[in-house]
Design an enzyme around this catalytic site. Structure first.
Site, short mmCIF file in Angstrom:
data_model
loop_
_atom_site.label_atom_id
_atom_site.label_comp_id
_atom_site.label_asym_id
_atom_site.label_seq_id
_atom_site.Cartn_x
_atom_site.Cartn_y
_atom_site.Cartn_z
CG PHE A 127 -2.07 0.85 1.22
CD1 PHE A 127 -3.28 0.39 0.72
CD2 PHE A 127 -2.00 2.13 1.72
CE1 PHE A 127 -4.40 1.21 0.72
CE2 PHE A 127 -3.12 2.96 1.71
CZ PHE A 127 -4.32 2.50 1.21
CG ASP A 198 -0.32 -2.70 7.16
OD1 ASP A 198 -1.43 -3.08 7.56
OD2 ASP A 198 -0.12 -1.61 6.60
CE1 TYR A 223 -9.56 2.36 6.93
CE2 TYR A 223 -8.73 3.48 8.88
CZ TYR A 223 -8.56 3.06 7.58
OH TYR A 223 -7.38 3.31 6.92
CE LYS A 224 -8.28 -0.51 5.02
NZ LYS A 224 -6.83 -0.55 4.76
NE ARG A 371 -10.51 -3.50 -2.41
CZ ARG A 371 -9.95 -2.79 -1.42
NH1 ARG A 371 -8.68 -2.97 -1.12
NH2 ARG A 371 -10.63 -1.90 -0.76
C1 LIG Z 1 -6.12 0.76 4.62
C2 LIG Z 1 -4.66 0.66 4.67
C3 LIG Z 1 -3.89 1.73 5.19
C4 LIG Z 1 -4.56 3.00 5.64
O1 LIG Z 1 -3.74 3.82 6.41
P1 LIG Z 1 -4.38 4.99 7.30
O2 LIG Z 1 -3.24 5.58 8.00
O3 LIG Z 1 -5.40 4.36 8.20
O4 LIG Z 1 -5.07 5.96 6.38
C5 LIG Z 1 -2.52 1.56 5.28
N1 LIG Z 1 -1.92 0.42 4.85
C6 LIG Z 1 -2.64 -0.61 4.33
C7 LIG Z 1 -1.93 -1.84 3.88
C8 LIG Z 1 -4.01 -0.50 4.21
O5 LIG Z 1 -4.71 -1.50 3.68
#
Ligand SMILES: *Cc1c(COP(=O)(O)O)cnc(C)c1O
Length: 412
Positions: A127, A198, A223-224, A371
Site C-alpha cells: 500500500f 501490517d 475501520y475495515k 475488488r
Molecule cells: C487501509 C490501509 C492503510 C490506511 O492507512 P491509514 O493511516 O489508516 O489511512 C494503510 N496500509 C494498508 C496496507 C491498508 O490496507
C-alpha cells in the site's frame, strides 16, 4: 451436476452458525455490501456506545470522566479486546492514532534496535502509504539506510546481515493474496532482522497468531473488518520481549509514566502505553469499543471457514456464469487467500460503478481491478448469489460501458 441455485444459497444461510450475527449491524435494505474491507458497516452497539459517551460521559460527567468513565485506559482496554483477534496477550496492544502514524512509530522503534544494519526491505506492491512512511522514517534514522521495495518472492535472496527491518502487509489490498506470516517471520529472524506486519486487511477476517509466529511488531487499522467507523483509531502490538527495549520515536505526555507530574524529561510508561502520544479521541474510541461487541464470543475458526466458503462460492459462480469474462487475481489456494476476491478487467471501474447502481457495493483499485470483500459476520450466501446475478446482468447488457459509469470520483 445441477447448477448451484438461489435455494442452495438460502439453505447455506439457514445452516450458517454465524447467521444470527448479521442482526448486530445496520445494513440498508436491499443493499449487498461487499466493501467491508474498506469501511465496515455500523454496528448497532457502536451507535449506542457513542450516544452514551456523548450524552452521559461528556455531557454530564465532563472532565471527571477522564477518571470515572475509564477514558485514560480506553486505548489499552480496547487493545485488550483486539488482542485475541491477532494472537496477542492482555496489555500488549494499544488503540490510538491512525495506521500510518503507528507504522512510523514501529519503524522508528525497530530501526533503533538494529543500529549497525543498513537495509530495509518491503514489497513493491505494498500500500502506498506504507511505502511513503517507510522511506521517510528511513531518511530520518540518523544513519544512511537503503530502502529496497522488492517484487513478491524475491525476499529470500535479499535477506542478509545488512537487513535491519522487513515490513510487509499480511493480506495484499489489491489482490487479496495472504502471505505466510509465521514462515516469513522465521525467515527474517534467521537473517537477524526484525519483522513488522501490517494487518490492515487481516484483522477480523483471517486468523492471525503473532505470539505463535514469534513476530516483533504489528499494526493495523480498525475501520475495515473491525467496523470501528470512518477514521477509527488504529492499533499497535510490540512483542513483550521487545517492548521494554524500544523507544517511542514520537513521545508525548500521555505515554509518560506520570503525565500529571508535568516533568520536563520524558520517562515512558511501562509497556505498550509508552507508545501513546497524545490525548486520544474518546468519541472515536467509544465507537470502536461498541463495534468490537460484534466479535464477542465469535470462534475465529468459524469466521475463517465461512470467509473461505463465501469466497469459494463467489469464484465458482462467476466462473460458471461468466466463463472467461474476468481474470481471477486472488489465489485459489486457501492458505494464500485473505477474505476478498479481486478480478481484473479492462473496464473494472465501469463494472464496479454499474454494480453500485444496482445496489451491490464493491470497489475499484487502479488500474484494472474490481475488488469484493466478504465479511463473514454479515455477508450471506444469498448475497453472493445475488451479486453474481447482478454482475452477469451488467456484463450481458454492457452496462459497464455506459458513459455515466465512466467518470472517476474522488474515492473509488
Ligand atoms: C487501509 C490501509 C492503510 C490506511 O492507512 P491509514 O493511516 O489508516 O489511512 C494503510 N496500509 C494498508 C496496507 C491498508 O490496507
Amino acid at each position: 451436476m445441477t447448477a448451484y441455485s438461489r435455494a442452495d444459497a438460502l439453505a447455506a444461510d439457514a445452516a450458517d452458525p454465524l447467521a444470527g450475527r448479521r442482526d448486530a449491524f445496520v445494513l440498508p435494505d436491499g443493499l449487498i455490501y461487499l466493501d467491508g474491507n474498506s469501511l465496515g458497516p455500523l454496528v448497532r452497539a457502536s451507535a449506542a456506545r457513542v450516544t452514551g459517551t456523548v450524552t452521559d460521559e461528556w455531557g454530564q460527567g465532563l472532565i471527571a470522566s477522564w477518571n470515572t468513565a475509564g477514558w485514560m485506559d480506553l486505548p489499552l482496554s480496547i487493545g485488550d479486546r483486539i488482542a485475541p483477534l491477532i494472537g496477542a496477550g492482555p496489555g500488549e496492544v494499544v488503540a490510538t492514532d491512525s495506521l500510518t502514524i503507528l507504522l512510523a512509530k514501529a519503524i522508528g522503534a525497530a530501526l533503533a534496535l538494529r543500529p549497525e544494519r543498513s537495509t530495509v526491505l518491503t514489497d513493491a506492491a505494498n500500500f502506498h502509504t506504507d511505502l511513503y512512511i517507510l522511506e521517510a522514517m528511513a531518511r530520518r534514522a540518523g544513519r544512511p539506510l537503503q530502502v529496497r521495495a522488492l517484487e513478491r518472492g524475491d525476499l529470500a535472496g535479499a535477506l542478509d546481515d545488512s537487513v535491519a527491518l522487513v515490513m510487509l502487509t499480511h493480506v495484499d489490498f489489491r489482490t487479496g493474496e495472504m502471505l505466510d506470516l509465521a514462515g516469513l517471520t522465521a525467515q527474517v529472524h534467521r537473517a537477524g532482522a526484525l519483522m513488522l506486519w501490517d494487518l490492515a486487511h487481516s484483522t477480523g477476517a483471517v486468523p492471525v497468531d503473532l505470539t505463535g509466529a514469534g513476530a516483533d511488531f504489528a499494526a493495523g487499522c480498525t475501520y475495515k473488518y473491525l467496523n470501528g467507523g470512518p477514521g477509527s483509531p488504529a492499533f499497535l502490538w510490540i512483542a513483550p520481549r521487545l517492548v521494554g527495549e524500544v523507544a517511542n520515536p514520537l513521545p508525548g505526555w500521555l505515554g509518560h509514566a506520570r503525565p500529571f507530574d508535568f516533568e520536563a524529561t520524558f520517562t515512558p510508561a511501562p509497556g505498550i502505553r509508552g507508545f501513546v502520544t497524545s490525548t486520544p479521541s474518546i468519541l472515536a474510541l467509544a465507537a470502536l469499543d461498541g463495534a468490537l461487541d460484534a466479535f464477542d464470543g465469535i470462534d475465529p475458526a468459524a469466521l475463517r471457514a465461512k470467509s473461505l466458503a463465501l469466497t469459494d462460492l463467489f469464484i465458482a459462480l462467476v466462473e460458471e456464469r461468466l466463463p472467461g469474462a474476468l481474470a481471477l487475481v486472488t489465489p485459489r489456494d486457501h492458505a494464500r487467500r485473505g477474505s476478498q476476491v479481486a478480478w481484473r478487467h479492462p473496464a473494472a471501474y465501469g463494472i464496479v460503478q454499474a454494480l453500485i447502481a444496482r445496489g451491490v457495493v464493491g470497489d475499484f483499485r487502479a488500474p484494472d481491478i474490481a475488488r469484493f470483500g466478504f465479511a463473514p459476520l454479515y455477508v450471506r450466501y444469498v448475497d453472493v448469489f445475488d451479486a453474481v446475478t447482478h454482475l452477469a446482468a451488467v456484463l450481458e447488457a454492457g452496462e459497464h460501458l455506459d458513459a455515466r459509469h465512466a467518470t472517476r470520483r474522488a474515492v473509488t
